[in-house]
Design a protein around this motif. Structure first.
Motif, PDB file in Angstrom:
ATOM      1  N   SER A  43       0.838  -1.201   0.000  1.00  0.00           N
ATOM      2  CA  SER A  43       0.000   0.000   0.000  1.00  0.00           C
ATOM      3  C   SER A  43       0.873   1.252   0.000  1.00  0.00           C
ATOM      4  CB  SER A  43      -0.945   0.006   1.207  1.00  0.00           C
ATOM      5  OG  SER A  43      -0.254   0.216   2.410  1.00  0.00           O
ATOM      6  N   ASP A  44       2.053   1.163   0.657  1.00  0.00           N
ATOM      7  CA  ASP A  44       2.993   2.283   0.620  1.00  0.00           C
ATOM      8  C   ASP A  44       3.510   2.503  -0.795  1.00  0.00           C
ATOM      9  OD1 ASP A  44       2.631   1.981   3.314  1.00  0.00           O
ATOM     10  OD2 ASP A  44       4.723   2.359   3.825  1.00  0.00           O
ATOM     11  N   GLY A  45       3.883   1.403  -1.463  1.00  0.00           N
ATOM     12  CA  GLY A  45       4.352   1.512  -2.840  1.00  0.00           C
ATOM     13  C   GLY A  45       3.293   2.101  -3.752  1.00  0.00           C
ATOM     14  N   TYR A  46       2.059   1.698  -3.531  1.00  0.00           N
ATOM     15  CA  TYR A  46       0.941   2.229  -4.327  1.00  0.00           C
ATOM     16  C   TYR A  46       0.793   3.729  -4.093  1.00  0.00           C
ATOM     17  CZ  TYR A  46      -3.776   2.562  -6.304  1.00  0.00           C
ATOM     18  OH  TYR A  46      -4.869   2.913  -7.064  1.00  0.00           O
ATOM     19  N   GLN A  47       0.813   4.145  -2.820  1.00  0.00           N
ATOM     20  CA  GLN A  47       0.657   5.566  -2.502  1.00  0.00           C
ATOM     21  C   GLN A  47       1.840   6.384  -3.014  1.00  0.00           C
ATOM     22  OE1 GLN A  47      -1.921   7.065  -1.311  1.00  0.00           O
ATOM     23  NE2 GLN A  47      -3.161   5.322  -0.629  1.00  0.00           N
ATOM     24  N   ASN A  48       3.054   5.832  -2.930  1.00  0.00           N
ATOM     25  CA  ASN A  48       4.235   6.542  -3.421  1.00  0.00           C
ATOM     26  C   ASN A  48       4.158   6.825  -4.913  1.00  0.00           C
ATOM     27  OD1 ASN A  48       5.589   6.728  -0.972  1.00  0.00           O
ATOM     28  ND2 ASN A  48       6.689   4.801  -1.241  1.00  0.00           N
ATOM     29  N   ASN A  49       3.505   5.935  -5.664  1.00  0.00           N
ATOM     30  CA  ASN A  49       3.471   6.051  -7.119  1.00  0.00           C
ATOM     31  C   ASN A  49       2.142   6.570  -7.662  1.00  0.00           C
ATOM     32  OD1 ASN A  49       6.107   4.650  -8.285  1.00  0.00           O
ATOM     33  ND2 ASN A  49       5.460   3.473  -6.504  1.00  0.00           N
ATOM     34  N   LEU A  50       1.224   6.874  -6.774  1.00  0.00           N
ATOM     35  CA  LEU A  50      -0.104   7.302  -7.203  1.00  0.00           C
ATOM     36  C   LEU A  50      -0.063   8.617  -7.973  1.00  0.00           C
ATOM     37  CD1 LEU A  50      -2.946   6.194  -7.026  1.00  0.00           C
ATOM     38  CD2 LEU A  50      -3.241   7.370  -4.843  1.00  0.00           C
ATOM     39  N   MET A  51       0.852   9.503  -7.595  1.00  0.00           N
ATOM     40  CA  MET A  51       0.908  10.817  -8.236  1.00  0.00           C
ATOM     41  C   MET A  51       1.574  10.774  -9.599  1.00  0.00           C
ATOM     42  SD  MET A  51      -0.741  12.871  -6.358  1.00  0.00           S
ATOM     43  CE  MET A  51      -0.340  14.319  -7.326  1.00  0.00           C
ATOM     44  N   THR A  52       2.192   9.654  -9.968  1.00  0.00           N
ATOM     45  CA  THR A  52       2.871   9.583 -11.269  1.00  0.00           C
ATOM     46  C   THR A  52       1.910   9.876 -12.404  1.00  0.00           C
ATOM     47  OG1 THR A  52       4.443   7.949 -10.422  1.00  0.00           O
ATOM     48  CG2 THR A  52       4.217   8.106 -12.804  1.00  0.00           C
ATOM     49  N   MET A  53       0.787   9.161 -12.453  1.00  0.00           N
ATOM     50  CA  MET A  53      -0.211   9.412 -13.499  1.00  0.00           C
ATOM     51  C   MET A  53      -1.199  10.489 -13.077  1.00  0.00           C
ATOM     52  SD  MET A  53       0.775   7.713 -16.007  1.00  0.00           S
ATOM     53  CE  MET A  53      -0.564   8.347 -17.015  1.00  0.00           C
ATOM     54  N   ALA A  54      -1.394  10.681 -11.759  1.00  0.00           N
ATOM     55  CA  ALA A  54      -2.300  11.742 -11.307  1.00  0.00           C
ATOM     56  C   ALA A  54      -1.783  13.109 -11.752  1.00  0.00           C
ATOM     57  CB  ALA A  54      -2.443  11.698  -9.790  1.00  0.00           C
ATOM     58  N   ASN A  55      -0.465  13.291 -11.753  1.00  0.00           N
ATOM     59  CA  ASN A  55       0.103  14.551 -12.236  1.00  0.00           C
ATOM     60  C   ASN A  55      -0.263  14.810 -13.691  1.00  0.00           C
ATOM     61  OD1 ASN A  55       1.455  15.635  -9.970  1.00  0.00           O
ATOM     62  ND2 ASN A  55       3.168  14.226 -10.240  1.00  0.00           N
ATOM     63  N   VAL A  56      -0.238  13.756 -14.495  1.00  0.00           N
ATOM     64  CA  VAL A  56      -0.595  13.887 -15.921  1.00  0.00           C
ATOM     65  C   VAL A  56      -2.075  14.241 -16.063  1.00  0.00           C
ATOM     66  CG1 VAL A  56      -0.675  12.691 -18.147  1.00  0.00           C
ATOM     67  CG2 VAL A  56       1.211  12.243 -16.565  1.00  0.00           C
ATOM     68  N   VAL A  57      -2.932  13.577 -15.266  1.00  0.00           N
ATOM     69  CA  VAL A  57      -4.381  13.826 -15.330  1.00  0.00           C
ATOM     70  C   VAL A  57      -4.712  15.245 -14.880  1.00  0.00           C
ATOM     71  CG1 VAL A  57      -6.604  13.196 -14.301  1.00  0.00           C
ATOM     72  CG2 VAL A  57      -5.031  11.416 -15.070  1.00  0.00           C
ATOM     73  N   PHE A  58      -4.141  15.657 -13.749  1.00  0.00           N
ATOM     74  CA  PHE A  58      -4.439  17.001 -13.243  1.00  0.00           C
ATOM     75  C   PHE A  58      -3.962  18.078 -14.213  1.00  0.00           C
ATOM     76  CE2 PHE A  58      -4.286  15.131  -8.730  1.00  0.00           C
ATOM     77  CZ  PHE A  58      -5.666  14.981  -8.706  1.00  0.00           C
ATOM     78  N   LYS A  59      -2.843  17.827 -14.863  1.00  0.00           N
ATOM     79  CA  LYS A  59      -2.349  18.788 -15.858  1.00  0.00           C
ATOM     80  C   LYS A  59      -3.312  18.899 -17.024  1.00  0.00           C
ATOM     81  CE  LYS A  59       0.776  21.703 -17.245  1.00  0.00           C
ATOM     82  NZ  LYS A  59       0.984  22.968 -16.503  1.00  0.00           N
ATOM     83  N   ARG A  60      -3.956  17.800 -17.394  1.00  0.00           N
ATOM     84  CA  ARG A  60      -4.935  17.821 -18.483  1.00  0.00           C
ATOM     85  C   ARG A  60      -6.234  18.490 -18.030  1.00  0.00           C
ATOM     86  NH1 ARG A  60      -6.194  14.526 -22.933  1.00  0.00           N
ATOM     87  NH2 ARG A  60      -3.932  14.355 -23.180  1.00  0.00           N
ATOM     88  N   LEU A  61      -6.682  18.210 -16.801  1.00  0.00           N
ATOM     89  CA  LEU A  61      -7.941  18.767 -16.308  1.00  0.00           C
ATOM     90  C   LEU A  61      -7.839  20.249 -15.951  1.00  0.00           C
ATOM     91  CD1 LEU A  61      -9.148  15.884 -13.934  1.00  0.00           C
ATOM     92  CD2 LEU A  61     -10.218  16.582 -16.080  1.00  0.00           C
ATOM     93  N   TYR A  62      -6.687  20.634 -15.391  1.00  0.00           N
ATOM     94  CA  TYR A  62      -6.527  22.012 -14.912  1.00  0.00           C
ATOM     95  C   TYR A  62      -5.226  22.603 -15.461  1.00  0.00           C
ATOM     96  CZ  TYR A  62      -9.826  20.083 -11.497  1.00  0.00           C
ATOM     97  OH  TYR A  62     -10.889  19.455 -10.894  1.00  0.00           O
ATOM     98  N   PRO A  63      -5.170  22.843 -16.768  1.00  0.00           N
ATOM     99  CA  PRO A  63      -3.913  23.297 -17.384  1.00  0.00           C
ATOM    100  C   PRO A  63      -3.404  24.637 -16.845  1.00  0.00           C
ATOM    101  CG  PRO A  63      -5.756  23.506 -18.918  1.00  0.00           C
ATOM    102  CD  PRO A  63      -6.251  22.728 -17.753  1.00  0.00           C
TER     103      PRO A  63
END
Length: 486
Positions: A43-63
């Motif tokens: 679960s730590d590994g999952y949380q550590n890497n969650l922002m990897t693709m979330a950063n891409v999504v947020f950049k698309r949603l809120y440029p």
């Protein structure tokens, strides 16, 4: 490096610990402790890497709103929380107990994940501040999981399999932490395929929500587990000899803290922003294509964990760690010096990028947790491990904060050249300061530490208060080692 103030594998023990016999309940608890560490750290590994693709999504949603400053703040929130968690939970798991620390960290991860999934505000700026706070709470739990799970796993593995303690420890710690990267991207791809790119709000919330379920899988088992017998025999909960600990283990502290800082300085920003890096070299900036290449990157990095687990007993912990740091030098220079050409061939770029991360997993990724758990005695293991991991996460925060300015001012290739420089520095720090405890029984090191305390006039009690099978023993300068044994 042999040193009078730091124990090594070659040091002759003045005292030997008595053999440890385990009841059936204790043997089962040891197995469950090892397994629970694996499920907790995934679960730590999952949380550590969650922002990897979330950063891409947020950049698309809120440029316009998701600037590099906001992106760094949200990503760093987990790291700041992790530093606090590693220091304080490291102290808690030594002073109060492994079980209390494990239950507390699980609860914090669940709470933080719930808040992040439900994050809401009237403005994008408010949403990202909400996420910052939620990720900070998650980070305290994630950071605390490192010393709590890892110290418990090392002690339980030592009770069951001293010779294979290293490989077992690696498979239930760094392997699952590293697996969290491909797992997070796989979950993202599945949710993205189901919801579609027109529903990115749903995609990121579901991905965050799945992070709630992972730590819950071990909550019940942690409530029922026993603290490892090694801890129950050797715990020092009052009049803790911190100064004597620093005097004896100062070199190991410098080695583990310094090497972990360098490793996280390189690997964490390269992990968090790897999706952004890959997205920048893909011509159409397609989110799904970015995720697919990101998944390949994580898959290439994973075999390094197995190589490190195989080598740690054969060539030793320290040599394996130096070998991994050397990989940063080789592949960091290859990518950095040929960046403009290599990024035009995306598969080649991803393969070399993955190989650099695989070397990191093989060396410092595998070994740092292991040597930090082995280099310190049981009464102070959580404290020493937590301090080293906290300094590491400080390196991750510094690296994440510096990543974007380095790219903007020096160019993207310099992120890899600097990784190579850190690799050279890591080799030197490891060689001069990290002890090699390959094959050493942790109980023997505990006995040496107790002898050291006696020789330096420390007085106190050893053993847990609530363990009826253990006898509290007063350690005084006049005591002999049999009286000091518990």
């Amino acid at each position: 490096m042999a040193n009078d103030s730091m124990p090594t594998a070659k040091e002759e023990a003045k005292v030997k610990s008595p053999p440890t016999t385990l009841t059936t309940k204790e043997r089962l608890s040891a197995y469950f402790t090892i397994a629970a560490a694996a499920f907790g750290l995934i679960s730590d590994g999952y949380q550590n890497n969650l922002m990897t693709m979330a950063n891409v999504v947020f950049k698309r949603l809120y440029p316009n709103d998701y600037t590099s400053v906001v992106s760094t703040r949200v990503s760093n929130a987990l790291l700041v929380g992790a530093v606090l968690g590693q220091v304080f939970v490291g102290l808690i798991c030594d002073r109060i107990g492994r079980k209390v620390a494990l239950v507390a960290t699980t609860a914090l991860i669940v709470l933080g994940a719930i808040l992040a999934t439900a994050a809401h505000a009237s403005t994008p700026s408010g949403l990202f501040w909400f996420l910052t706070v939620a990720r900070g709470i998650t980070g305290v739990g994630v950071g605390g999981e490192y010393p709590a799970s890892s110290t418990s796993a090392s002690e339980a593995a030592n009770e069951k399999m001293v010779k294979q303690r290293g490989p077992v420890f690696i498979m239930v710690t760094n392997f699952v932490l590293s697996f969290g990267g491909p797992l997070a991207v796989s979950v993202f791809l599945i949710v993205l395929s189901a919801a579609g790119e027109n529903h990115l709000q749903t995609v990121w919330r579901v991905a965050f929500g799945i992070g709630i379920a992972l730590p819950l899988t071990v909550f019940y088992f942690r409530m029922r587990m026993l603290s490892p017998k090694l801890y129950r025999k050797g715990a020092i909960k009052r009049r803790v000899p911190y100064w004597l600990f620093l005097k004896r283990y100062w070199r190991a502290i410098i080695g583990t803290c310094g090497a972990w800082f360098l490793y996280d300085f390189v690997t964490f920003p390269n992990g968090v922003f790897s999706g952004t890096i890959i997205s920048s070299v893909i011509h159409n900036n397609d989110i799904k294509a970015t995720a697919e290449w990101q998944l390949l990157l994580g898959a290439i990095a994973l075999p390094g964990v197995f190589v490190g687990a195989y080598l740690c007993n054969i060539i030793g912990r320290r040599n394996t760690m130096m070998l991994g740091f050397s990989g940063y030098l080789v592949f960091g220079l290859i990518i950095g010096l040929a960046y403009d050409k290599i990024t035009k061939i995306i598969p080649l770029f991803v393969v070399f990028y993955g190989l650099m991360q695989s070397c990191g997993n093989m060396g410092p990724g595998d070994m740092l947790g292991l040597v930090s758990a082995e280099s310190f005695p049981t009464p102070m293991r959580g404290t020493g491990y937590g301090l080293a991991a906290a300094i590491g996460k400080t390196g991750a925060a510094v690296g994440t904060q510096a990543f974007t300015p380095i790219q903007n001012n020096l160019g993207k290739k310099w992120t890899f050249i600097i990784a190579a420089i850190c690799g050279v520095t890591g080799v030197l720090v490891t060689y001069f300061f990290v002890p090699d405890m390959t094959g050493v029984d942790l109980a023997d090191e505990d006995a040496k530490f107790m002898q050291y305390l006696i020789e330096n006039g420390w007085e106190g009690q050893v053993g847990e208060d609530d363990d009826k099978e253990l006898i509290h023993t007063d350690i005084t300068p006049e005591s002999d080692m049999e009286k000091a044994s518990v």
